[in-house]
Design a protein around this motif. Structure first.
Motif, PDB file in Angstrom:
ATOM      1  N   ASP A 212       0.827  -1.216   0.000  1.00 38.26           N
ATOM      2  CA  ASP A 212       0.000   0.000   0.000  1.00 38.26           C
ATOM      3  C   ASP A 212       0.855   1.257   0.000  1.00 38.26           C
ATOM      4  OD1 ASP A 212      -2.304  -1.492  -0.031  1.00 38.26           O
ATOM      5  OD2 ASP A 212      -2.636  -1.379   2.134  1.00 38.26           O
ATOM      6  N   ASN A 213       1.953   1.247   0.754  1.00 38.33           N
ATOM      7  CA  ASN A 213       2.828   2.425   0.796  1.00 38.33           C
ATOM      8  C   ASN A 213       3.387   2.741  -0.587  1.00 38.33           C
ATOM      9  OD1 ASN A 213       2.724   3.394   3.440  1.00 38.33           O
ATOM     10  ND2 ASN A 213       4.225   1.908   4.167  1.00 38.33           N
ATOM     11  N   ARG A 216       0.635   4.170  -2.802  1.00 41.24           N
ATOM     12  CA  ARG A 216       0.372   5.571  -2.428  1.00 41.24           C
ATOM     13  C   ARG A 216       1.424   6.497  -3.021  1.00 41.24           C
ATOM     14  NH1 ARG A 216       2.836   8.412   1.383  1.00 41.24           N
ATOM     15  NH2 ARG A 216       3.695   6.538   2.385  1.00 41.24           N
TER      16      ARG A 216
END
Length: 229
Positions: A212-213, A216
């Motif tokens: 997810d990082n 993003r």
């Protein structure tokens, strides 16, 4: 012992913010320790093990600091460089800091970003590496990109994204990513570090990156790249 809360019995002050002492373990053993504190320490100190270090290739000591204190390896090496007749030979830290970048290359009709896969990793991500003594975050990013890919890049202003995670339960990693433009797509990888590389468009990058990082950061980078003339 990393991340453990311990109490240190102090028996000496070595510098303005460095003390020596020992930790009493449950089995009645005493473990030698150093305490790092920007506040005066008297006979006893409660804190957290922020590193385990080996000195002179033989002696292991715990490095203890306040619960809210964050120390990275370069800072610790500087602190212990002032010790006389003692050499820090290896260290394992609770907190690790790396810097890297989303590297993009603009051709006449397309824009692609660079993904790499480390030799010890299973997932695609971005070039990055540990910060060294005396370096700024941007200097680390430029050096690591050069070492891993042989690309010379230009760091773009107004982009700095931070990714924080705990990959192994205790170790707390902080990675600072910048946006960097490459002026060639001719990559030559550092084989000791990098297993594979690929240039992909944004949509492909979203499919290949699983964290997810990273997703993003890709989204933030896409917006920032569109603003670059």
């Amino acid at each position: 012992m990393l991340a453990n809360k311990v109490g240190v019995n102090i028996f000496g002050k070595l510098s303005r913010d460095l003390y020596s002492g020992y930790v009493s373990l449950d089995n009645s053993e005493r473990k030698k320790a150093y305490v790092l504190s920007d506040k005066p320490v008297n006979e006893y100190f409660k804190g957290v093990v922020v590193a385990v270090a080996v000195f002179d290739d033989v002696e292991e000591r715990l490095i203890v600091a306040a619960e809210n204190a964050v120390y990275y390896e370069p800072e610790l090496r500087v602190s212990f460089s002032y010790l006389k007749n003692t050499e820090l030979t290896s260290i394992k830290c609770l907190y690790e800091k790396s810097c890297g970048a989303i590297v993009f290359y603009k051709a006449k009709t397309s824009m692609r970003i660079l993904l790499v896969k480390n030799n010890n990793g299973r997932y695609w991500s971005f070039p990055k590496g540990h910060i060294e003594i005396g370096e700024t975050e941007k200097e680390t990013a430029v050096r690591e990109i050069k070492e891993e890919t042989n690309l010379d890049v230009e760091i773009k202003d107004n982009f700095r994204e931070v990714s924080e995670y705990c990959p192994f339960g205790k170790i707390r990693k902080r990675v600072v990513f910048f946006l960097a433009q490459a002026f060639t797509d001719n990559v030559r990888v550092q084989e000791e570090e990098i297993a594979e590389y690929t240039w992909v468009d944004i949509q492909q990058a979203r499919k290949l990156c699983v964290y997810d990082n990273d997703l993003r950061i890709i989204n933030k980078a896409e917006t920032a790249i569109k603003l670059i003339k």
